[in-house]
Structure formats: structure tokens, C-alpha cells
Design a protein around this motif. Structure first.
Motif, mmCIF file in Angstrom:
data_model
loop_
_atom_site.group_PDB
_atom_site.id
_atom_site.type_symbol
_atom_site.label_atom_id
_atom_site.label_comp_id
_atom_site.label_asym_id
_atom_site.label_seq_id
_atom_site.Cartn_x
_atom_site.Cartn_y
_atom_site.Cartn_z
ATOM 1 N N ALA A 122 -14.733 -2.640 3.496
ATOM 2 C CA ALA A 122 -13.778 -2.801 4.591
ATOM 3 C C ALA A 122 -12.440 -3.339 4.105
ATOM 4 N N VAL A 123 -12.461 -4.386 3.264
ATOM 5 C CA VAL A 123 -11.183 -4.952 2.809
ATOM 6 C C VAL A 123 -10.482 -4.007 1.841
ATOM 7 N N VAL A 124 -11.246 -3.263 1.039
ATOM 8 C CA VAL A 124 -10.638 -2.263 0.156
ATOM 9 C C VAL A 124 -9.979 -1.169 0.988
ATOM 10 N N PHE A 125 -10.647 -0.724 2.029
ATOM 11 C CA PHE A 125 -10.094 0.312 2.902
ATOM 12 C C PHE A 125 -8.793 -0.160 3.551
ATOM 13 N N ASN A 126 -8.785 -1.394 4.056
ATOM 14 C CA ASN A 126 -7.580 -1.942 4.674
ATOM 15 C C ASN A 126 -6.456 -2.085 3.664
ATOM 16 N N GLY A 127 -6.733 -2.764 2.555
ATOM 17 C CA GLY A 127 -5.689 -3.024 1.568
ATOM 18 C C GLY A 127 -5.168 -1.768 0.915
ATOM 19 N N PHE A 157 -3.105 -11.190 -0.896
ATOM 20 C CA PHE A 157 -2.650 -10.026 -1.654
ATOM 21 C C PHE A 157 -1.310 -9.528 -1.152
ATOM 22 N N PHE A 158 -1.173 -9.366 0.160
ATOM 23 C CA PHE A 158 0.100 -8.886 0.696
ATOM 24 C C PHE A 158 1.227 -9.856 0.359
ATOM 25 N N GLY A 171 5.357 2.271 12.031
ATOM 26 C CA GLY A 171 4.453 1.310 11.401
ATOM 27 C C GLY A 171 3.000 1.744 11.504
ATOM 28 N N TRP A 172 2.175 1.149 10.633
ATOM 29 C CA TRP A 172 0.769 1.554 10.523
ATOM 30 C C TRP A 172 -0.174 0.435 10.959
ATOM 31 N N ALA A 173 -1.227 0.828 11.667
ATOM 32 C CA ALA A 173 -2.328 -0.081 11.993
ATOM 33 C C ALA A 173 -3.599 0.474 11.363
ATOM 34 N N ILE A 174 -4.288 -0.363 10.601
ATOM 35 C CA ILE A 174 -5.581 0.031 10.028
ATOM 36 C C ILE A 174 -6.607 -1.020 10.423
#
Length: 334
Positions: free
Chosen positions: A109-114, A142-143, A243-246
Motif C-alpha cells: 500500500a505505501v509503495v503504491f501511494n509513494g 519521504f515527501f 492534482g492527484w489523489a491516490i
């Protein structure tokens, strides 16, 4: 304890309150309920033993592969699948996010988001990102390490405690809980990260104008499927045009009809996400297509039974349904 056992216990307790019921009957009911719980535990152990993948399929796996972040590897939304974990980009992002490579859906999940936000140009110096229900995940750090200004939000402490998130280390009590020096130097973190308490069912109007937003396995805890879908729609309003929402959440792999709703954790169905995508497109937004394949490798066919393991844990059994993590990607219309 299953919902059935809880309901049975409540029923028997109501009977016991009737006039003339004896302490002896109460003791018999208690023994019966204990036997039911013991039988359920034994059945779960038996099922787990019979279905558990061989050690060679997961122990010491997947291999860490040197690689780059990749290009358009997150072009579509998708479910957590075993084959993703063996790709060079997955090793790259696991290491970059300060985690250890293992077969676990929360890592996916965090890999997919990041990775998905990085691919879409959100992770650039000077951009602004908004995180919902961040817990202690590494994405805020990270961001911030990329000089992105981050507003990290989580539920107020009292609400998180009542749901048990503080007991299981899934709640961010403040900014310091998100500090990860191995990922982001302290000076960048201090400059770029702010923390706010936020109820995802009532996102404040002043959270707006962001280049991207995200949540990792949080919106399934908002009380119902309807509330989770409404949150995704609301999150898009927090973005600038373009803008993007994931978001990643829990998905019902085994049924598109019956599911878990109006509970502490709900399971979204394909029909729910397809209806949401249709509404968002009608509002002028772009919704990435979803790859609905659940995978066909050995760990894709194994459903971990509570109490859940550290690995392998790509899919799980929840209230009699098979579930896993799924991603959802939206770009706000211009």
C-alpha cells in the motif's frame, strides 16, 4: 470472537434475565459459549495449517533486486499481488521508504501511494501534499525529504484510542511520530512537515490547494462504505486542478454482492468503486482504470486468518470474505 458468537452470547444472556432462570443455567451457557469459541479457534488453526504456503515460497523472499523507480509501473490502479513484490521498482521503493522487503499488503500500500505519486510528478520541490490518517507510515518523511511541503493529518487522540489504533501503534499522536531521520534529515523534516488533527468524515474547508493527497489503508475505518466513498470525493476537492489523489483501502476479493459494512472495518466491492469512478468522471475528473486481477500465484491464493501474520500476508479472511488492499487513483479536472 465471531459476530455469531457475540450475538449468541447476547441472546443467551437475555434469556438468563427472565424470571426463574438459575445460576446453574448461566454456568451451562457460559460453558457452551467457551466450547464454541474453542472449536472456532481449532477450526481456524486447522484451516490455516492446511492452506499455509510452503516455506520455500515466502521465507527469505522476495529477493531484493537492484533497480530504479520505474516508469508508469503504476499507470493503472490495481490489487496487491505477489508478482509486484519481485519487480526492481518494488525493491527500490521499499528501500527508499526505509522498510524491509517482505510479502505484506501494508508494504504494498505505501509503495503504491509513494511510487504512484512520484510517477505523476507530485514529488517535486515546492509542491504541497496532504496525507490523511497517516499513522506512523513513512510517506510524510519521504515527501518532505524531496522538499515537498506536507500537511499530515490523523484522527484526534481520543477517537483513535476508542478505536484501538493507539494500542496497535497505528495512530500518529503528532509531528514527532512521523520523524524518520533515516529517510529525511531533521532540518528538511522540520521545515516541510506540519501536523493537524483531522476527522476524515469532516475534512475542514481550509485544507485546499494541494498538488496531491493520499491515504494508505485508512478510509475503510470511517464507519461505512458510503462514508469511505464520500471521503474520496471530498479529498479530490482538496486539490488544485490537475492534482492527484491516490488512496489504498480494503477490497472484497470474493464477492461483488455481500460484504462487510457499517463496522469498524468495511470491505469495498468492485461495484462500489465502479460507481464512484462513474460519479467522479461525471464531475469532470480523470479516474485511472483498475486492473481487477487478484493474481494467480501461490501467495495470491492464500488467505491469512486472524491473528494475522507478519508474512505471508497479501490476502486475509475478514468476516468470512477474502480481502486484500487495492489502489484508487483520481486526477482533479481542470
Amino acid at each position: 470472537m465471531s459476530d455469531f458468537v457475540k450475538r449468541a452470547g447476547h441472546f443467551f444472556r437475555q434469556i438468563n434475565r427472565l424470571p426463574g432462570r438459575t445460576t446453574q443455567l448461566e454456568r451451562k451457557v457460559d460453558r457452551l459459549l467457551k466450547q464454541v469459541v474453542e472449536m472456532r479457534r481449532e477450526n481456524l488453526l486447522l484451516l490455516d495449517t492446511l492452506s499455509f504456503p510452503t516455506r520455500e515460497q515466502w521465507l527469505g523472499q522476495p529477493p531484493l533486486i537492484a533497480g530504479e523507480p520505474g516508469q508508469m509501473v503504476f499507470a493503472s490502479a490495481a490489487m496487491c499481488r505477489q508478482d509486484s513484490f519481485r519487480q526492481p521498482y518494488f525493491s527500490y521503493w521499499t528501500t527508499r521508504l526505509g522498510d524491509s522487503l517482505r510479502y505484506h499488503r501494508k508494504l504494498w500500500a505505501v509503495v503504491f501511494n509513494g511510487g504512484g505519486l512520484w510517477e505523476r510528478g507530485g514529488v517535486i520541490s515546492g509542491r504541497r501534499g496532504l496525507g490523511f490518517g497517516v499513522g506512523i507510515e513513512p510517506l510524510s518523511a519521504f515527501f518532505a525529504s524531496q522538499d515537498v511541503r506536507v500537511t499530515a493529518t490523523d484522527l484526534m487522540f481520543e477517537g483513535a484510542a476508542s478505536l484501538g489504533w493507539t494500542d496497535t501503534n497505528q495512530h500518529a499522536a503528532g509531528k514527532e511520530a512521523l520523524r524518520k531521520p533515516a529517510i529525511c534529515p531533521d532540518d528538511l523534516f522540520d521545515r516541510n512537515v506540519e501536523f493537524r488533527e483531522c476527522d476524515m468524515n469532516a475534512v475542514p474547508d481550509d485544507l485546499t490547494g494541494y498538488d496531491f493527497c493520499w491515504s494508505a489503508c485508512a478510509l475503510e475505518h470511517l464507519g461505512s462504505i458510503e462514508k469511505g466513498l464520500a471521503f474520496i470525493e471530498r479529498s479530490v476537492q482538496c486539490l488544485k486542478p490537475g492534482g492527484w489523489a491516490i488512496h489504498t483501502t480494503e477490497f472484497n476479493v470474493t464477492s461483488n454482492f455481500e460484504t462487510v459494512d457499517h463496522m469498524e472495518t468495511v470491505l469495498f466491492r468492485r461495484r462500489d468503486l465502479e460507481a464512484l469512478a462513474e460519479r467522479l468522471r461525471a464531475q469532470g475528473h480523470f479516474v485511472a482504470p483498475i486492473d481487477w486481477s487478484p493474481g494467480a500465484e501461490p501467495l495470491d491464493r492464500y488467505y491469512d486468518i486472524a491473528p494475522y501474520k507478519e508474512q505471508p500476508h497479501l490476502k486475509m479472511a475478514l468476516s468470512g470474505f477474502g480481502a486484500t488492499s487495492i489502489g484508487f487513483i483520481v486526477q482533479r479536472g481542470r
